[in-house]
Design a protein around this motif. Structure first.
Motif, PDB file in Angstrom:
ATOM      1  N   LEU A 354       1.122  -1.532   0.174  1.00 22.58           N
ATOM      2  CA  LEU A 354      -0.154   0.118   0.216  1.00 22.58           C
ATOM      3  C   LEU A 354       0.612   1.212  -0.225  1.00 22.58           C
ATOM      4  O   LEU A 354       0.442   2.139  -0.479  1.00 22.58           O
ATOM      5  N   SER A 355       2.005   1.072   0.490  1.00 22.85           N
ATOM      6  CA  SER A 355       3.325   2.521   0.514  1.00 22.85           C
ATOM      7  C   SER A 355       3.924   2.449  -0.718  1.00 22.85           C
ATOM      8  O   SER A 355       5.018   3.508  -0.922  1.00 22.85           O
ATOM      9  N   ASN A 356       3.661   1.150  -1.228  1.00 22.96           N
ATOM     10  CA  ASN A 356       4.524   1.751  -2.957  1.00 22.96           C
ATOM     11  C   ASN A 356       5.846   1.244  -2.417  1.00 22.96           C
ATOM     12  O   ASN A 356       6.678   2.324  -3.273  1.00 22.96           O
ATOM     13  N   ASN A 357       6.113   0.464  -2.046  1.00 19.53           N
ATOM     14  CA  ASN A 357       7.033  -0.175  -1.394  1.00 19.53           C
ATOM     15  C   ASN A 357       7.936   0.968  -0.911  1.00 19.53           C
ATOM     16  O   ASN A 357       8.995   1.345  -1.249  1.00 19.53           O
ATOM     17  N   ALA A 358       7.582   1.706  -0.101  1.00 19.12           N
ATOM     18  CA  ALA A 358       8.030   2.596   0.782  1.00 19.12           C
ATOM     19  C   ALA A 358       9.429   1.821   1.980  1.00 19.12           C
ATOM     20  O   ALA A 358       9.127   0.657   2.171  1.00 19.12           O
ATOM     21  N   PRO A 359      10.495   1.775   1.748  1.00 15.41           N
ATOM     22  CA  PRO A 359      12.140   1.773   1.878  1.00 15.41           C
ATOM     23  C   PRO A 359      12.088   1.186   3.465  1.00 15.41           C
ATOM     24  O   PRO A 359      12.630   0.068   4.017  1.00 15.41           O
ATOM     25  N   LEU A 360      12.027   2.276   4.173  1.00 14.79           N
ATOM     26  CA  LEU A 360      11.825   2.324   5.521  1.00 14.79           C
ATOM     27  C   LEU A 360      10.703   1.421   6.220  1.00 14.79           C
ATOM     28  O   LEU A 360      11.353   0.067   6.697  1.00 14.79           O
ATOM     29  N   ILE A 361       9.548   0.526   5.373  1.00 13.74           N
ATOM     30  CA  ILE A 361       8.536   0.111   5.801  1.00 13.74           C
ATOM     31  C   ILE A 361       8.660  -1.375   5.300  1.00 13.74           C
ATOM     32  O   ILE A 361       8.814  -2.624   5.979  1.00 13.74           O
ATOM     33  N   GLU A 362      10.132  -1.359   3.786  1.00 17.09           N
ATOM     34  CA  GLU A 362      10.186  -2.409   3.310  1.00 17.09           C
ATOM     35  C   GLU A 362      12.099  -3.123   4.834  1.00 17.09           C
ATOM     36  O   GLU A 362      11.698  -4.077   4.475  1.00 17.09           O
ATOM     37  N   MET A 363      12.248  -2.327   5.161  1.00 19.44           N
ATOM     38  CA  MET A 363      13.312  -2.837   6.304  1.00 19.44           C
ATOM     39  C   MET A 363      12.496  -3.144   7.334  1.00 19.44           C
ATOM     40  O   MET A 363      13.087  -4.490   7.749  1.00 19.44           O
ATOM     41  N   LEU A 364      11.685  -2.991   7.659  1.00 16.17           N
ATOM     42  CA  LEU A 364      10.108  -3.263   8.725  1.00 16.17           C
ATOM     43  C   LEU A 364      10.487  -4.594   8.572  1.00 16.17           C
ATOM     44  O   LEU A 364      10.845  -5.864   9.713  1.00 16.17           O
ATOM     45  N   LEU A 365       9.684  -5.255   6.816  1.00 13.17           N
ATOM     46  CA  LEU A 365       9.569  -6.542   6.983  1.00 13.17           C
ATOM     47  C   LEU A 365      10.749  -7.235   6.928  1.00 13.17           C
ATOM     48  O   LEU A 365      10.592  -8.465   7.158  1.00 13.17           O
ATOM     49  N   GLY A 366      11.642  -6.553   6.413  1.00 13.67           N
ATOM     50  CA  GLY A 366      12.908  -7.933   6.364  1.00 13.67           C
ATOM     51  C   GLY A 366      12.715  -7.737   7.593  1.00 13.67           C
ATOM     52  O   GLY A 366      14.009  -8.561   7.752  1.00 13.67           O
ATOM     53  N   ASP A 379      16.478 -15.786   1.816  1.00 19.33           N
ATOM     54  CA  ASP A 379      16.936 -14.771   0.651  1.00 19.33           C
ATOM     55  C   ASP A 379      16.045 -14.289  -0.043  1.00 19.33           C
ATOM     56  O   ASP A 379      16.580 -12.980  -0.298  1.00 19.33           O
ATOM     57  N   GLU A 380      14.482 -13.855   0.307  1.00 16.48           N
ATOM     58  CA  GLU A 380      13.133 -13.293   0.356  1.00 16.48           C
ATOM     59  C   GLU A 380      14.005 -11.969   1.634  1.00 16.48           C
ATOM     60  O   GLU A 380      14.109 -10.329   0.503  1.00 16.48           O
ATOM     61  N   ALA A 381      14.687 -12.398   2.809  1.00 21.21           N
ATOM     62  CA  ALA A 381      14.656 -10.984   3.354  1.00 21.21           C
ATOM     63  C   ALA A 381      15.799 -10.118   2.192  1.00 21.21           C
ATOM     64  O   ALA A 381      15.996  -8.769   2.578  1.00 21.21           O
ATOM     65  N   ILE A 382      16.927 -10.992   1.782  1.00 19.15           N
ATOM     66  CA  ILE A 382      17.890 -10.732   1.291  1.00 19.15           C
ATOM     67  C   ILE A 382      17.715  -9.676   0.758  1.00 19.15           C
ATOM     68  O   ILE A 382      18.086  -8.309  -0.143  1.00 19.15           O
ATOM     69  N   THR A 383      16.470 -10.469  -0.411  1.00 21.64           N
ATOM     70  CA  THR A 383      15.867  -9.129  -1.917  1.00 21.64           C
ATOM     71  C   THR A 383      15.590  -7.836  -1.431  1.00 21.64           C
ATOM     72  O   THR A 383      15.657  -7.383  -2.308  1.00 21.64           O
ATOM     73  N   ILE A 384      14.709  -8.245   0.020  1.00 23.08           N
ATOM     74  CA  ILE A 384      14.013  -6.939   0.361  1.00 23.08           C
ATOM     75  C   ILE A 384      15.273  -6.090   0.866  1.00 23.08           C
ATOM     76  O   ILE A 384      14.651  -4.768   0.583  1.00 23.08           O
ATOM     77  N   LEU A 385      15.517  -6.338   0.993  1.00 26.59           N
ATOM     78  CA  LEU A 385      16.626  -5.506   2.182  1.00 26.59           C
ATOM     79  C   LEU A 385      17.005  -4.558   1.197  1.00 26.59           C
ATOM     80  O   LEU A 385      17.624  -3.489   1.605  1.00 26.59           O
ATOM     81  N   ARG A 386      18.095  -5.283   0.247  1.00 23.42           N
ATOM     82  CA  ARG A 386      19.243  -4.883  -0.625  1.00 23.42           C
ATOM     83  C   ARG A 386      17.870  -3.547  -1.512  1.00 23.42           C
ATOM     84  O   ARG A 386      18.739  -2.834  -2.184  1.00 23.42           O
ATOM     85  N   ALA A 387      17.112  -4.049  -1.449  1.00 24.69           N
ATOM     86  CA  ALA A 387      16.705  -3.239  -2.272  1.00 24.69           C
ATOM     87  C   ALA A 387      15.863  -1.870  -1.556  1.00 24.69           C
ATOM     88  O   ALA A 387      15.765  -0.819  -2.247  1.00 24.69           O
ATOM     89  N   ALA A 388      15.651  -2.162  -0.202  1.00 25.97           N
ATOM     90  CA  ALA A 388      15.460  -0.439   0.630  1.00 25.97           C
ATOM     91  C   ALA A 388      16.633  -0.139   0.662  1.00 25.97           C
ATOM     92  O   ALA A 388      16.347   1.235   0.637  1.00 25.97           O
ATOM     93  N   VAL A 389      18.243  -0.817   0.834  1.00 29.01           N
ATOM     94  CA  VAL A 389      19.249  -0.246   1.535  1.00 29.01           C
ATOM     95  C   VAL A 389      19.233   0.365  -0.237  1.00 29.01           C
ATOM     96  O   VAL A 389      20.435   1.952  -0.145  1.00 29.01           O
TER      97      VAL A 389
END
Length: 468
Positions: A354-366, A379-389
């Motif tokens: 819903l936030s259009n992949n907001a990076p801070l929220i992605e970090m929380l998901l990671g 692997d999913e955590a790495i993919t999400i966190l790499r995109a966020a940072v």
């Protein structure tokens, strides 16, 4: 997610201190640097998005839309806003808390945009350079006269003249700089009103804010020397501002109700995260059934240990606004910090969507994915966190979680590198260099990982930071 990160300064010591003092709405409070770190910054996607929405139209008419101007929230409860470089407007969370209407905070942002549009930082640096040159000349001349007086034996007159030559020009130069800063403030006021008018917004909020400061500072200004003030004397400044503000055709225009609600929601959120529970409940008593009040109470409830009640309150909020990304973020954060990371994943996935992949929220998901200790999520955590940072490169939380994910996978080179990046962003240069040095031994020479690690090893501490 409201979190506090250290801010890594990018301006030199003397200039940063002088510029920050010169261009503030009110003089900035002394923020004590800890272990070489910059002032603490609050990060929250919801609050930052609102501030971006506030500034976007102002920056556009000011010709700064493409300059990537960021609004940074400082962890300080006083009402203040300032610029200290050409790409950031700093706003204390106290300014958000004390702005009862969007227009009041927008007026402050318009004033600070006036400083940026006017190139006041660069011009002040020129004035400082000239003043420094003048000061050096005055000191040399004064010192020469003092030496001549000393050589002349009992020629106290010449020695006294030398002392006067040292003190007099310095005082004149100081007054000249202060006068220049006062003029910059007046220019920023006029520019702010101009930008508000161009965007069809009322300058009343800006006037109300400055008038409040006038009322609070009238006693302090009694007997003050107007030539020793870095800002125009309050009464004079507000009188001038009122004249140009009331001339705007949008003086009586009200804030959009939807924007007012967003403003109230952020104030409630900041109050809940930053203030004591008893203070929050005084601001938002149970008799207050508004959405902001319920938001504040839900956050306070989860922060102080009643997870079950907090989830019930958050779910009630979601019934009112089922597509509110930040309610899902709050639910996920409450579950994660309540020791239920697996349950936190679903609401955080929804918040990311819903936030259009907001990076801070992605970090929380990671973080939730890593905290489950389920290797199936690695692997999913790495993919999400790499995109966020990749999109939010100054948040140590993302790199710290990435390091844990790589460690779980057994990729110790990447784990050391991510840990080094997290330490570097926290201002812990000694640990960052040690981890980066170890990472270099794990990567092949010349590979991207090796180069990043080498950059950290060879990086010089920023001004104000310790090299230890």
């Amino acid at each position: 997610m409201l979190v506090s990160f250290p801010f890594r300064k990018k301006t030199t010591g003397l200039i940063a201190a002088t510029v920050a003092a010169a261009l503030t709405l009110a003089p900035p409070p002394p923020i004590r640097a800890q272990e070489g770190k910059g002032p603490p910054v609050l990060r929250d996607t919801e609050a930052e998005q609102l501030l971006r929405d506030y500034t976007r139209p102002i920056l556009r008419v000011a010709g700064l839309e493409k300059q990537n101007i960021q609004v940074v929230i400082i962890n300080d409860s006083s009402f203040n806003a300032f610029v200290a470089d050409g790409h950031r407007i700093f706003v204390n969370y106290g300014a958000i808390m004390q702005s009862e209407t969007p227009n009041q905070l927008i007026g402050v942002l318009a004033h600070e945009t006036g400083h940026l549009a006017g190139g006041h930082l660069a011009k002040l640096r020129e004035q400082l350079a000239q003043a420094q040159t003048q000061m050096i000349i005055a000191m040399l001349l004064g010192a020469g006269a003092v030496v001549a007086g000393a050589r002349g034996g009992g020629n106290n007159g010449l020695a006294n003249a030398g002392a006067a030559a040292l003190a007099g020009p310095q005082e004149m130069i100081r007054r000249s700089l202060l006068s220049y800063q006062r003029q910059q403030e007046e220019n920023a006021d006029r520019a702010g009103v101009k930008f508000l008018t161009m965007t069809q917004q009322s300058p009343k909020g800006m006037y109300e804010t400055f008038k409040r400061f006038t009322n609070e500072s009238l006693f302090a200004a009694q007997g003050a020397d107007p030539y020793l003030q870095s800002h125009p004397m309050p009464a004079e400044r507000v009188a001038a501002l009122e004249g140009i503000a009331r001339a705007s055709p949008y003086w009586d225009k009200k804030d959009d109700p939807a924007l007012q609600l967003r403003n109230d929601m952020i104030r409630a959120k900041v109050s809940a995260f930053m203030e004591r529970p008893d203070t929050v409940y005084r601001r938002y008593p149970l008799s207050n059934d508004s959405l902001p009040a319920r938001y504040a109470r839900a956050i306070t409830t989860y922060l102080h240990g009643d997870l079950h009640s907090a989830l019930t309150q958050i779910d009630a909020l979601l019934q009112v606004q089922p597509n509110n990304a930040y309610f899902y973020e709050l639910r996920g954060q409450a579950l994660l910090e309540g020791g239920r990371p697996t349950d936190a994943i679903a609401p955080l996935r929804k918040a990311v969507q819903l936030s259009n992949n907001a990076p801070l929220i992605e970090m929380l998901l990671g973080q939730a994915l890593v905290a489950t200790e389920n290797k199936a999520y690695t692997d999913e955590a790495i993919t999400i966190l790499r995109a966020a940072v990749g999109r939010e490169s100054e948040a140590p939380l993302g790199f710290a979680q990435l390091a844990m994910a790589f460690g779980r996978k057994g990729d110790y080179a990447e784990a050391d590198l991510a840990s080094a990046q997290a330490a570097f962003l926290r201002g812990d240069n000694k640990t960052a260099r040690e981890l980066a040095s170890r990472a270099k031994t794990r990567f092949a020479v010349g590979t991207p990982g090796w180069v990043k690690a080498d950059d950290i090893v060879s990086a010089k501490p920023l001004p104000g930071q310790s090299s230890n």
